[in-house]
Enzyme design. Structure first.
Site, PDB file in Angstrom:
ATOM      1  N   ASP A 112      31.441  80.825  60.127  1.00 32.64           N
ATOM      2  CA  ASP A 112      30.065  81.125  59.684  1.00 32.64           C
ATOM      3  C   ASP A 112      29.135  79.912  59.681  1.00 32.64           C
ATOM      4  OD1 ASP A 112      31.161  79.759  57.587  1.00 32.64           O
ATOM      5  OD2 ASP A 112      30.465  81.124  56.039  1.00 32.64           O
ATOM      6  N   GLU A 113      29.513  78.855  60.391  1.00 34.62           N
ATOM      7  CA  GLU A 113      28.686  77.641  60.444  1.00 34.62           C
ATOM      8  C   GLU A 113      28.568  77.134  61.873  1.00 34.62           C
ATOM      9  OE1 GLU A 113      29.462  74.787  56.640  1.00 34.62           O
ATOM     10  OE2 GLU A 113      30.991  74.922  58.177  1.00 34.62           O
TER      11      GLU A 113
END
Length: 420
Positions: A112-113
């Site tokens: 998620d980054e």
DNA sequence: TCTGGGGTCCTAGGACCC
DNA sequence: TCTGGGGTCCTAGGACCC
């Protein structure tokens, strides 16, 4: 810190807001989508922990990695749903693809980054500010993937990372060039990435809590206290010094799978059956990525949480389920013979990854030592193709399952224990 | 409250080689 | 007979991150 402005970097970190919560809501709009108090994670009756919680639930003190049962005591009205595993990686790829159309350099740092390096795009984007660019990216990602993200920006990766915490949720925070130290001075040492509980405690014992406290310490002292490398690293970190690049080509270095059991397991045959399934799982991932591995690691967590591991490196890279399992079984037997006590977790890991064809020089002389035959490899490839066509459930090693599962079947939620 | 699952990186000691 | 130092690989364990 005199920097040539022409060479100043413009780095953004794109971080999905409560990613697992957002995905769970998109997947189940009528259920999870309507629960403001939402917890994504393992079952509250078993040994599950919180993977992610909605911001509303966080207000009650719910945090990730907290046992789900505890979280429910803090926030009894919360709805708990399992982790939608397959959809998570699918959605993660969607976000990355959207970003790839907006930035020349994208690196996935986790599911998620994503780091972006926008250096040199000033003219391309009509001289707009980095802040304006970040808001534009946020809107584009939201529109295309329905995922809300926050963006932190600055001249270094570590600054962009720290700025993201300020940006959350659903916002943007840019640290202008030259403002880095003033920004860092507002923080505790514990806020710095890489400074965890152990280092925080060691620093606190020496009276250092704020970043500003540590700035006054001579580098010689830091190195004396924490060792040369770590001391030097900390010296740079509190000053925001970071040369690391945003590198899209970074390769995966390990593949692993582990399971915590519903109840402790003390039976060797039972453990070996579970080991077989784990070996098949890492093997399938290995072959899907077109890798071979030279080192197999088995991890065992005893009932009292003592965690032990054994590993073995072989001269020739391997890829078949049977070879992985054979090595893993020997390692498990060694671990069990050292301490035969109920286990709560078993895991298998593969490292020393090499692309197919990249052979180790030693292989020339030691061919056949490990004993992975062409037949072993072919059997595993057939297993992969069957799983591809009929779903993972078709072939559970050592056991036949009656009915094939369709590929279209939605991923089962939170089958966390693999107890099929 | 009783502790998930996927990773990365670092350290330190021993083996082995030069 | 006693004794160097450096480099690389392997293994075990631990800190840390999401």
């Amino acid at each position: 810190m005199a920097v040539d402005p022409a060479r100043e970097r413009r780095i953004l970190l794109v971080d999905c807001d409560a990613f697992f919560v957002q995905v769970a809501r998109l997947e189940d709009p009528e259920g999870a989508g309507k629960a403001s108090l939402l917890i994504v994670g393992g079952s509250p009756t078993g040994r599950g922990v919180v993977t992610s919680a909605s911001y509303e639930a966080r207000a009650y003190g719910v945090r990730s990695a907290m046992p789900t049962a505890h979280a429910l005591r803090l926030c009894p009205k919360a709805m708990v749903v399992g982790v939608p595993r397959g959809v998570i990686s699918q959605k993660s790829h969607e976000v990355r693809d959207a970003l790839a159309d907006l930035s020349p350099v994208v690196q996935a740092a986790s599911v998620d980054e994503f780091y972006l390096d926008l250096s040199g795009t000033e003219r391309l984007f009509g001289e707009e500010t980095l802040e304006r660019t970040a808001w534009r990216i946020r809107e584009a990602v939201l529109e295309r993937t329905k995922i809300s993200v926050s963006l932190g920006g600055g001249t270094r990766r570590v600054i962009a990372k720290l700025a993201t915490t300020r940006a959350k949720p659903a916002g943007v925070w840019i640290v202008p060039p030259g403002d880095e130290q003033a920004f860092l001075n507002q923080l505790d040492l514990a806020d710095l990435p890489g400074v965890g509980p152990a280092l925080v405690e060691a620093l606190r014992k020496r009276g250092l809590v704020r970043v500003e406290d540590a700035l006054a310490v001579q580098p010689e002292w830091l190195e004396k206290w924490f060792g040369q490398r770590r001391g030097a690293w900390l010296y740079r970190r509190i000053r925001g010094m970071d040369n690391s690049r945003v590198d899209p080509s970074e390769q995966r270095k390990s593949i692993s799978a582990e399971r915590t059991f519903h109840e402790d397991v003390n039976d060797d045959d039972d453990l070996e059956r579970r080991l077989l399934a784990l070996a098949g799982s890492v093997g399938a991932t290995l072959r899907r990525k077109n890798f071979r591995a030279r080192t197999v690691t088995v991890k065992l967590r005893d009932h009292d949480f003592t965690t032990r591991q054994h590993s073995r490196t072989v001269p020739e890279p391997i890829e078949s389920n049977s070879t992985i399992y054979e090595i893993a079984r020997e390692l498990l037997r060694e671990l069990r013979s050292k301490r035969r006590t109920p286990s709560r977790l078993l895991g298998v890991g593969l490292t020393g990854l090499a692309g197919e064809g990249e052979s180790h020089p030693l292989a020339l002389f030691e061919e056949g030592v490990v004993g992975e035959s062409e037949r072993d490899r072919n059997v595993s490839r057939v297993v992969d193709r069957l799983a591809d066509r009929f779903g993972d459930g078709v072939l559970v090693p050592g056991r036949v399952i009656g009915r094939a599962r369709s590929r279209e079947r939605p991923p089962h939620h939170d089958n966390k224990d693999g107890d099929r």
